[in-house]
Design a protein around this motif. Sequence first.
Motif, PDB file in Angstrom:
ATOM      1  N   ALA A   1       1.330  -1.275  -0.335  1.00  0.00           N
ATOM      2  CA  ALA A   1      -0.358  -0.512  -0.351  1.00  0.00           C
ATOM      3  C   ALA A   1       0.769   0.827   0.092  1.00  0.00           C
ATOM      4  O   ALA A   1       0.237   2.664  -0.476  1.00  0.00           O
ATOM      5  CB  ALA A   1      -0.921   0.541   1.349  1.00  0.00           C
ATOM      6  N   SER A   2       2.077   0.819   0.288  1.00  0.00           N
ATOM      7  CA  SER A   2       2.867   2.041   0.546  1.00  0.00           C
ATOM      8  C   SER A   2       2.610   3.318  -1.179  1.00  0.00           C
ATOM      9  O   SER A   2       2.696   4.188  -0.204  1.00  0.00           O
ATOM     10  CB  SER A   2       4.160   1.895   1.386  1.00  0.00           C
ATOM     11  N   HIS A   3       3.150   2.469  -1.742  1.00  0.00           N
ATOM     12  CA  HIS A   3       3.219   3.432  -3.365  1.00  0.00           C
ATOM     13  C   HIS A   3       2.003   4.520  -3.288  1.00  0.00           C
ATOM     14  O   HIS A   3       2.034   4.959  -3.523  1.00  0.00           O
ATOM     15  CB  HIS A   3       3.716   2.185  -4.309  1.00  0.00           C
ATOM     16  N   LEU A   4       0.998   3.597  -2.639  1.00  0.00           N
ATOM     17  CA  LEU A   4      -0.156   5.097  -2.638  1.00  0.00           C
ATOM     18  C   LEU A   4       0.049   6.361  -2.091  1.00  0.00           C
ATOM     19  O   LEU A   4      -0.629   7.062  -2.170  1.00  0.00           O
ATOM     20  CB  LEU A   4      -1.516   4.289  -2.003  1.00  0.00           C
ATOM     21  N   LEU A   5       0.012   6.106  -0.911  1.00  0.00           N
ATOM     22  CA  LEU A   5       0.685   7.474  -0.297  1.00  0.00           C
ATOM     23  C   LEU A   5       1.893   7.741  -0.367  1.00  0.00           C
ATOM     24  O   LEU A   5       3.146   7.024  -0.593  1.00  0.00           O
ATOM     25  CB  LEU A   5       0.576   6.700   1.492  1.00  0.00           C
ATOM     26  N   SER A   6       2.498   9.265   0.016  1.00  0.00           N
ATOM     27  CA  SER A   6       3.921   9.861   0.055  1.00  0.00           C
ATOM     28  C   SER A   6       5.060   9.486   0.660  1.00  0.00           C
ATOM     29  O   SER A   6       5.614   8.561   0.661  1.00  0.00           O
ATOM     30  CB  SER A   6       4.111  11.062   1.040  1.00  0.00           C
ATOM     31  N   ASN A   7       4.489   8.570   2.181  1.00  0.00           N
ATOM     32  CA  ASN A   7       5.665   8.140   3.248  1.00  0.00           C
ATOM     33  C   ASN A   7       5.438   6.627   3.800  1.00  0.00           C
ATOM     34  O   ASN A   7       3.253   6.951   3.911  1.00  0.00           O
ATOM     35  CB  ASN A   7       6.321   8.954   3.884  1.00  0.00           C
TER      36      ASN A   7
ATOM     37  N   ASN B   1       1.068   5.000   8.004  1.00  0.00           N
ATOM     38  CA  ASN B   1       1.151   4.354   9.951  1.00  0.00           C
ATOM     39  C   ASN B   1       0.048   4.875  10.332  1.00  0.00           C
ATOM     40  O   ASN B   1      -0.767   4.401  10.907  1.00  0.00           O
ATOM     41  CB  ASN B   1       2.297   4.322  10.515  1.00  0.00           C
ATOM     42  N   TYR B   2       0.304   6.509  10.435  1.00  0.00           N
ATOM     43  CA  TYR B   2      -1.040   6.940  10.876  1.00  0.00           C
ATOM     44  C   TYR B   2      -2.123   7.191  10.193  1.00  0.00           C
ATOM     45  O   TYR B   2      -3.776   6.617  11.320  1.00  0.00           O
ATOM     46  CB  TYR B   2      -0.734   8.762  10.423  1.00  0.00           C
ATOM     47  N   LEU B   3      -2.902   6.590   9.094  1.00  0.00           N
ATOM     48  CA  LEU B   3      -4.266   6.788   8.665  1.00  0.00           C
ATOM     49  C   LEU B   3      -4.366   4.721   8.721  1.00  0.00           C
ATOM     50  O   LEU B   3      -5.625   4.743   9.260  1.00  0.00           O
ATOM     51  CB  LEU B   3      -4.210   6.068   7.200  1.00  0.00           C
ATOM     52  N   LEU B   4      -3.967   4.198   9.357  1.00  0.00           N
ATOM     53  CA  LEU B   4      -4.339   2.522   9.035  1.00  0.00           C
ATOM     54  C   LEU B   4      -4.674   2.532  10.592  1.00  0.00           C
ATOM     55  O   LEU B   4      -4.737   1.364  11.952  1.00  0.00           O
ATOM     56  CB  LEU B   4      -3.545   1.547   8.533  1.00  0.00           C
ATOM     57  N   ASN B   5      -3.064   2.794  11.185  1.00  0.00           N
ATOM     58  CA  ASN B   5      -3.055   2.467  13.080  1.00  0.00           C
ATOM     59  C   ASN B   5      -3.644   3.392  14.051  1.00  0.00           C
ATOM     60  O   ASN B   5      -3.717   3.425  15.373  1.00  0.00           O
ATOM     61  CB  ASN B   5      -1.936   1.845  13.892  1.00  0.00           C
ATOM     62  N   VAL B   6      -3.901   4.921  13.681  1.00  0.00           N
ATOM     63  CA  VAL B   6      -3.596   6.266  14.320  1.00  0.00           C
ATOM     64  C   VAL B   6      -4.714   6.764  14.124  1.00  0.00           C
ATOM     65  O   VAL B   6      -5.142   6.862  15.542  1.00  0.00           O
ATOM     66  CB  VAL B   6      -2.747   6.866  14.787  1.00  0.00           C
ATOM     67  N   TYR B   7      -5.409   6.821  13.061  1.00  0.00           N
ATOM     68  CA  TYR B   7      -6.208   7.267  12.942  1.00  0.00           C
ATOM     69  C   TYR B   7      -7.951   6.344  13.823  1.00  0.00           C
ATOM     70  O   TYR B   7      -8.982   7.693  14.093  1.00  0.00           O
ATOM     71  CB  TYR B   7      -6.643   7.818  11.422  1.00  0.00           C
ATOM     72  N   PRO B   8      -7.916   5.369  13.315  1.00  0.00           N
ATOM     73  CA  PRO B   8      -9.122   4.419  14.086  1.00  0.00           C
ATOM     74  C   PRO B   8      -8.590   4.863  15.434  1.00  0.00           C
ATOM     75  O   PRO B   8      -9.839   4.736  16.572  1.00  0.00           O
ATOM     76  CB  PRO B   8      -8.758   3.183  13.576  1.00  0.00           C
ATOM     77  N   VAL B   9      -7.820   4.710  16.286  1.00  0.00           N
ATOM     78  CA  VAL B   9      -7.134   5.479  17.747  1.00  0.00           C
ATOM     79  C   VAL B   9      -8.414   6.554  18.750  1.00  0.00           C
ATOM     80  O   VAL B   9      -8.680   7.233  19.011  1.00  0.00           O
ATOM     81  CB  VAL B   9      -6.547   4.648  18.336  1.00  0.00           C
TER      82      VAL B   9
ATOM     83  N   HIS C   1       1.774   9.457  17.397  1.00  0.00           N
ATOM     84  CA  HIS C   1       0.406  11.031  16.725  1.00  0.00           C
ATOM     85  C   HIS C   1       0.467  11.896  17.888  1.00  0.00           C
ATOM     86  O   HIS C   1       0.187  13.278  17.401  1.00  0.00           O
ATOM     87  CB  HIS C   1      -0.582  10.110  17.854  1.00  0.00           C
ATOM     88  N   SER C   2       1.816  12.798  17.457  1.00  0.00           N
ATOM     89  CA  SER C   2       2.007  13.933  18.610  1.00  0.00           C
ATOM     90  C   SER C   2       1.571  14.323  16.598  1.00  0.00           C
ATOM     91  O   SER C   2       1.391  15.367  17.738  1.00  0.00           O
ATOM     92  CB  SER C   2       3.736  13.367  18.473  1.00  0.00           C
ATOM     93  N   LYS C   3       1.772  14.136  15.361  1.00  0.00           N
ATOM     94  CA  LYS C   3       2.120  14.874  14.211  1.00  0.00           C
ATOM     95  C   LYS C   3       0.889  15.362  14.081  1.00  0.00           C
ATOM     96  O   LYS C   3       0.467  13.657  13.962  1.00  0.00           O
ATOM     97  CB  LYS C   3       3.277  14.405  13.460  1.00  0.00           C
ATOM     98  N   GLU C   4       0.385  15.308  13.175  1.00  0.00           N
ATOM     99  CA  GLU C   4      -1.879  15.925  12.614  1.00  0.00           C
ATOM    100  C   GLU C   4      -0.670  15.745  11.568  1.00  0.00           C
ATOM    101  O   GLU C   4      -0.062  15.629  11.414  1.00  0.00           O
ATOM    102  CB  GLU C   4      -2.786  16.623  12.628  1.00  0.00           C
TER     103      GLU C   4
END
Length: 238
Positions: free
Chosen positions: A147-153, A158-166, A232-235
């Motif tokens: 999936a990483s090629h879909l996004l810049s980094n 990690n943010y979208l898959l793991n942090v955002y839902p939390v 998660h410190s960065k948005e």
Amino acid sequence: VCLDPCEKFQCPRGKVCEVNEKYRPVCVCQDPTTCPLSTSLSERVCGTDNKTYDNPCLLFTTQCALERTKQGHRLHLDYTGPCRYVAPCQDKELVQFSRQIHDWLKNTVVHLYEYDIQNPGSLTRKHRKIVKKIYEIHKHLKAGNKASHLLSNNFEVNYLLNVYPVHWQFGQLDQKPADGYLTHSELAPLRGLLAPVDHCASRFFDECDSNKDKNISLTEWCSCFGLKDGDHSKELHG
Ligand SMILES: [Ca+2]
Ligand SMILES: [Ca+2]
């Protein structure tokens, strides 16, 4: 004829209104013997003291009687139904429980997008944009693509898959008031859902409040799910 000052005066559960000597309404502890007699076993509730009460009224009057004591501060409604024997939750099981809840939150966010397709307008525009991205990454991962090629980094992935839902779940619960902290009553819906089905739920929520101030901050909430500060410190922007 004077109006009864108590007529439109609301007291919290476990308390009743009384008129004081200045003819003002005040809330006082309700006498437990005035609780309705329970005719049905289905009214039973389990308190956080691991005692079964015949109905919520008895729990809340007990809570009021213990008010301002350490014991009373800790007494809340844990879940509906009688208290079950709860096997102690082992450290390993706690880690597994946290992973399961994390996976469940991730799936919930994917389903949010599917739900929004069927019922347009249930999400705000900004929220839908993020949820759509998450949905698409999941689809790619399922198909066995990276999936990483879909996004810049990777930070973004990690943010979208793991942090955002939390974060999202925290925001859903942090409503009364939305102050960046979860109180016991804000957590109650989730706790009530999970405590009867998993013996690690109570330990999970108790330990989540790592500084024991009775509130769960976003940082505490994130570390319960094994998220590190840097995650998660960065948005995300854009
Ligand atoms: Ca709050
Ligand atoms: Ca805390």
